[in-house]
Design an enzyme around this catalytic site. Structure first.
Site, PDB file in Angstrom:
ATOM      1  CG  ASP A 395      90.810 -27.619  25.930  1.00 58.43           C
ATOM      2  OD1 ASP A 395      90.052 -27.450  26.906  1.00 58.43           O
ATOM      3  OD2 ASP A 395      90.454 -28.191  24.877  1.00 58.43           O
TER       4      ASP A 395
HETATM    5  P1  NAP Z   1      89.405 -24.408  23.195  1.00 61.19           P
HETATM    6  O1  NAP Z   1      89.948 -25.142  24.362  1.00 61.19           O
HETATM    7  O2  NAP Z   1      88.697 -25.174  22.170  1.00 61.19           O
HETATM    8  O3  NAP Z   1      88.469 -23.256  23.785  1.00 61.19           O
HETATM    9  C1  NAP Z   1      87.944 -22.275  22.952  1.00 61.19           C
HETATM   10  C2  NAP Z   1      87.080 -21.377  23.803  1.00 61.19           C
HETATM   11  O4  NAP Z   1      86.699 -20.294  22.971  1.00 61.19           O
HETATM   12  C3  NAP Z   1      85.806 -22.033  24.274  1.00 61.19           C
HETATM   13  O5  NAP Z   1      85.900 -22.414  25.617  1.00 61.19           O
HETATM   14  C4  NAP Z   1      84.726 -20.971  24.026  1.00 61.19           C
HETATM   15  O6  NAP Z   1      84.129 -20.632  25.272  1.00 61.19           O
HETATM   16  C5  NAP Z   1      85.515 -19.770  23.521  1.00 61.19           C
HETATM   17  N1  NAP Z   1      84.824 -19.055  22.456  1.00 61.19           N
HETATM   18  C6  NAP Z   1      84.152 -19.564  21.389  1.00 61.19           C
HETATM   19  N2  NAP Z   1      83.653 -18.579  20.652  1.00 61.19           N
HETATM   20  C7  NAP Z   1      84.009 -17.422  21.239  1.00 61.19           C
HETATM   21  C8  NAP Z   1      83.785 -16.057  20.935  1.00 61.19           C
HETATM   22  N3  NAP Z   1      83.067 -15.657  19.859  1.00 61.19           N
HETATM   23  N4  NAP Z   1      84.311 -15.119  21.755  1.00 61.19           N
HETATM   24  C9  NAP Z   1      85.012 -15.483  22.855  1.00 61.19           C
HETATM   25  N5  NAP Z   1      85.250 -16.761  23.195  1.00 61.19           N
HETATM   26  C10 NAP Z   1      84.754 -17.731  22.384  1.00 61.19           C
HETATM   27  O7  NAP Z   1      90.542 -23.589  22.432  1.00 61.19           O
HETATM   28  P2  NAP Z   1      92.107 -23.570  22.645  1.00 61.19           P
HETATM   29  O8  NAP Z   1      92.451 -23.167  24.027  1.00 61.19           O
HETATM   30  O9  NAP Z   1      92.608 -22.772  21.490  1.00 61.19           O
HETATM   31  O10 NAP Z   1      92.549 -25.088  22.526  1.00 61.19           O
HETATM   32  C11 NAP Z   1      92.541 -25.804  21.300  1.00 61.19           C
HETATM   33  C12 NAP Z   1      91.971 -27.188  21.524  1.00 61.19           C
HETATM   34  O11 NAP Z   1      91.804 -27.827  20.263  1.00 61.19           O
HETATM   35  C13 NAP Z   1      92.903 -28.062  22.351  1.00 61.19           C
HETATM   36  O12 NAP Z   1      92.154 -28.969  23.121  1.00 61.19           O
HETATM   37  C14 NAP Z   1      93.678 -28.799  21.274  1.00 61.19           C
HETATM   38  O13 NAP Z   1      94.230 -30.025  21.730  1.00 61.19           O
HETATM   39  C15 NAP Z   1      92.560 -29.028  20.269  1.00 61.19           C
HETATM   40  N6  NAP Z   1      93.133 -29.302  18.958  1.00 61.19           N
HETATM   41  C16 NAP Z   1      93.900 -28.388  18.335  1.00 61.19           C
HETATM   42  C17 NAP Z   1      94.506 -28.703  17.141  1.00 61.19           C
HETATM   43  C18 NAP Z   1      95.419 -27.754  16.424  1.00 61.19           C
HETATM   44  O14 NAP Z   1      96.107 -28.185  15.505  1.00 61.19           O
HETATM   45  N7  NAP Z   1      95.453 -26.487  16.786  1.00 61.19           N
HETATM   46  C19 NAP Z   1      94.291 -29.929  16.560  1.00 61.19           C
HETATM   47  C20 NAP Z   1      93.465 -30.834  17.233  1.00 61.19           C
HETATM   48  C21 NAP Z   1      92.875 -30.487  18.416  1.00 61.19           C
HETATM   49  P3  NAP Z   1      82.637 -20.011  25.310  1.00 61.19           P
HETATM   50  O15 NAP Z   1      81.776 -20.938  24.550  1.00 61.19           O
HETATM   51  O16 NAP Z   1      82.323 -19.916  26.751  1.00 61.19           O
HETATM   52  O17 NAP Z   1      82.744 -18.675  24.651  1.00 61.19           O
END
Ligand code: NAP
Length: 481
Positions: A395
Site C-alpha cells: 500500500d
Molecule cells: P501491506 O500493504 O500490508 O502489504 C504487505 C505485503 O507484504 C503484502 O502485499 C504481502 O504480499 C507481502 N508479504 C507478506 N508476507 C511476506 C513474506 N513472507 N515475504 C514477502 N512479502 C510478504 O504493507 P505496507 O506497504 O507496509 O502497508 C501497511 C498497511 O497497513 C497500510 O495500508 C497502512 O495504512 C496499514 N496500517 C498501518 C499502520 C501502522 O501504524 N503502521 C496502522 C494501521 C494500518 P504477498 O502476500 O503477495 O506476499
C-alpha cells in the site's frame, strides 16, 4: 521536628514522597520525549520504567510503608507478567500487546474508582465526578481494547448486524444512559456505579467491534489516550498528583499519535470511529482486478542490475517483518556498500502494522539510523535513484494513491518509488496489501516482480552478489586469485 535518629520513628517518611514524585514526573517526561527518536528510544524506555519504580516507592513512603507487602507483591507479579508476555509476543503482534496493556490500564482505573467510592470520604462533587469519569472511560478502554486485540489477532470478526446504521442509535442510547447514571452517582446515589460500569463495558464493545482491521491500530492509539484520561481521573479520585500528570501525558501523547496516524493514512478520525469496517473490507472487485503486462525476474537478474548501480533504496514493509528478513537485508546492504553503492532505506510512517514498526525492525539488525530516511525527505530523491527494492511493502508504494481519484487509497501520502530507474518488488504473489486493493506499481514498465518469501529472496540475492564478486574485500579477492 523530624527525628532521624530514631529508627522507630518513621513520621518523616511521607515528607520525601513529594521530591520523589517530582523526580518521577520529570523522568517520565524525558522518557516520552526520548521515545520520539530511534537512537534514544531504548534508553527512554528504561528511563520511563525507572520513573514508575520511583513513583511506586514514593507512594509507599507517602503511606509510611503501610501495606508495603501488598504493593510489593503487586509490583513483582505485574512486572513478571509484563516481562513474560513481552518476551513471548512476536514483533508483528505488538499492536495486540499494546491493546492488552491499554486494557489493563483502563481496568485498573475502573477498579481504583470503584474501591474509592466505597470510602466514606469520597462525597465531594469533584471526587464523585472523577469516580464517574474513571469508571466510564476505564470501562470503555478495557472492553474496547480487548475487542481490538481479539480482532487484530483474528479471534473475532465483525458480525454483519454490527455494521447496520442502527448501531449508532444503540451506541448513542447506551452512552446517554451511562451519562444519566453518571449524573445520578454525582447526586449521591453510588448504587448506580455498578450499572454504569456495565454500560461502559458494553459501550467499549459497541464502539470498537464495527471498526475494520486496517483502522484498528489507530483505534488502539486512541484507546491508549483514553487509558491516560481514565488514569488522570483516578489520580483525582485517590488524590495523587503524580497519577494526574502521568495520565494527562499519556492521554495527550495518545491523541497526538492518533492524529499523526490518521494523517499518514489519509483518514479522518470520524471516518475511523464511525465508518464501520473500512480498510480491507472497503475494496471493491474493481480495485482487485486482473493485472496485465507484469514482468518478473530472478534474484540473479536483480543482482546483475545491482552490480551496476550507484544509488540503491530499500523500501521495507509489513512483509519484511513477517519474513523476519531484516538481518538478510542488512547483509545484502553491506555487500553493496562494500562495492561502493550508496544505500538508504525509505521509511513510510505507516509501513507495517504499528507506528515506528520499520524503524524497530531495522534497528534489530543494527542498520545505521542515519540511513533511515523519512518519506518526505526521500521522495524528491527517487528520480536520481538507480534501483529501488520494495520488500514486502504494498500500500505504501501504490501510485494509485496519487493518480486514481476513485481508489480508496487516493490522497494517502506514498513513496514515489516508480520514479526510480528500476524497481524490484519482492513479495510472494500479486496479492493485495492491507487496504485490499490492486497496486498499479506492479504494471509499471520499470518494475520487475521477484516472487518469493522476502528472507529467501534476500538470501538468494546475497549469494548471487557474492558470486558476482560484489562486496568482496581485497583480502577475499586475493584469496580467489
Ligand atoms: P501491506 O500493504 O500490508 O502489504 C504487505 C505485503 O507484504 C503484502 O502485499 C504481502 O504480499 C507481502 N508479504 C507478506 N508476507 C511476506 C513474506 N513472507 N515475504 C514477502 N512479502 C510478504 O504493507 P505496507 O506497504 O507496509 O502497508 C501497511 C498497511 O497497513 C497500510 O495500508 C497502512 O495504512 C496499514 N496500517 C498501518 C499502520 C501502522 O501504524 N503502521 C496502522 C494501521 C494500518 P504477498 O502476500 O503477495 O506476499
Amino acid at each position: 521536628m523530624i527525628n532521624i535518629n530514631s529508627f522507630n520513628d518513621l513520621s518523616w517518611l511521607p515528607l520525601i514522597h513529594a521530591p520523589l514524585d517530582l523526580a518521577a514526573v520529570l523522568l517520565l517526561a524525558l522518557g516520552i520525549k526520548g521515545l520520539g527518536k530511534v537512537r534514544s528510544a531504548r534508553a527512554a524506555n528504561r528511563l520511563a520504567a525507572l520513573a514508575l519504580a520511583i513513583a511506586v516507592l514514593g507512594l509507599l513512603l507517602q503511606q509510611g510503608l503501610q501495606g508495603w507487602p501488598w504493593l510489593l507483591a503487586g509490583a513483582v507479579a505485574g512486572s513478571l507478567l509484563g516481562v513474560l508476555v513481552a518476551q513471548k509476543a512476536a514483533m508483528t503482534a505488538m499492536p495486540q500487546l499494546v491493546a492488552l496493556f491499554n486494557g489493563c490500564g483502563g481496568m485498573a482505573s475502573l477498579l481504583v474508582a470503584l474501591a474509592a467510592a466505597a470510602l466514606p470520604t469520597q462525597t465531594g462533587l469533584l471526587a464523585l465526578v472523577s469516580i464517574v469519569v474513571s469508571v466510564l472511560v476505564g470501562g470503555i478502554t478495557f472492553s474496547g481494547s480487548l475487542v481490538a486485540m481479539a480482532k487484530l489477532q483474528e479471534w473475532l470478526q465483525t458480525p454483519a448486524w454490527m455494521l447496520q446504521p442502527a448501531r449508532h442509535w444503540v451506541n448513542g442510547l447506551t452512552a446517554a444512559s451511562a451519562l444519566a447514571l453518571g449524573w445520578w452517582v454525582c447526586s449521591g446515589h453510588s448504587i448506580a456505579l455498578l450499572p454504569l460500569a456495565l454500560l461502559s463495558l458494553l459501550l467499549g464493545v459497541g464502539l470498537t467491534l464495527p471498526i475494520g482491521g486496517a483502522d484498528m491500530p489507530v483505534v488502539i492509539s486512541l484507546l491508549n489516550s483514553y487509558s491516560g484520561v481514565a488514569a488522570a481521573a483516578a489520580g483525582f479520585v485517590v488524590g495523587s498528583e503524580l497519577l494526574i500528570v502521568a495520565g494527562a501525558m499519556v492521554g495527550t501523547a495518545g491523541l497526538i499519535l492518533t492524529q499523526v496516524m490518521c494523517n499518514a493514512m489519509n483518514r479522518s478520525l470520524t471516518s475511523v470511529l464511525f465508518g464501520g469496517a473500512l480498510g480491507g473490507a472497503s475494496a471493491t472487485s474493481a480495485d482487485q482486478g486482473e493485472y496485465s503486462g507484469v514482468t518478473s525476474c530472478s534474484p540473479e537478474e536483480c543482482a546483475m542490475t545491482l552490480e551496476q548501480a550507484q544509488r540503491v533504496v530499500f523500501v521495507p514493509g509489513y512483509g519484511l517483518a513477517v519474513a523476519q528478513a531484516q538481518h538478510s537485508l542488512k547483509e545484502v546492504a553491506q555487500l553493496l556498500e562494500r562495492h561502493g553503492v550508496e544505500v538508504s532505506y525509505a521509511i513510510h510512517p505507516v509501513a507495517g502494522r504499528m507506528p515506528g514498526h520499520m524503524n524497530v525492525l531495522l534497528a534489530e539488525a543494527d542498520v545505521p539510523y542515519d540511513q533511515l530516511i523519512e518519506m518526505e525527505a526521500i521522495n524528491p530523491d527517487f528520480p536520481r535513484t538507480d534501483v529501488v527494492i520494495v520488500l514486502g511493502a504494498n500500500d505504501v508504494v501504490n501510485p494509485q494513491a496519487r493518480t486514481d481519484a476513485s481508489s480508496p487509497l487516493f490522497g494517502m501520502p506514498v513513496l514515489h518509488v516508480e520514479e526510480a530507474a528500476t524497481v524490484f518488488v519482492v513479495k510472494r504473489s500479486l496479492g493485495a496489501g492491507y487496504a485490499g486493493i490492486r497496486n498499479s506499481l506492479f504494471e509499471c514498465p520499470n518494475t520487475s516482480m521477484i516472487f518469493g518469501d522476502a528472507k529467501q529472496v534476500l538470501n538468494g540475492l546475497a549469494q548471487e552478489l557474492r558470486e558476482l564478486g560484489v562486496g568482496k574485500t581485497t583480502k577475499d579477492l586475493a584469496k580467489v586469485a
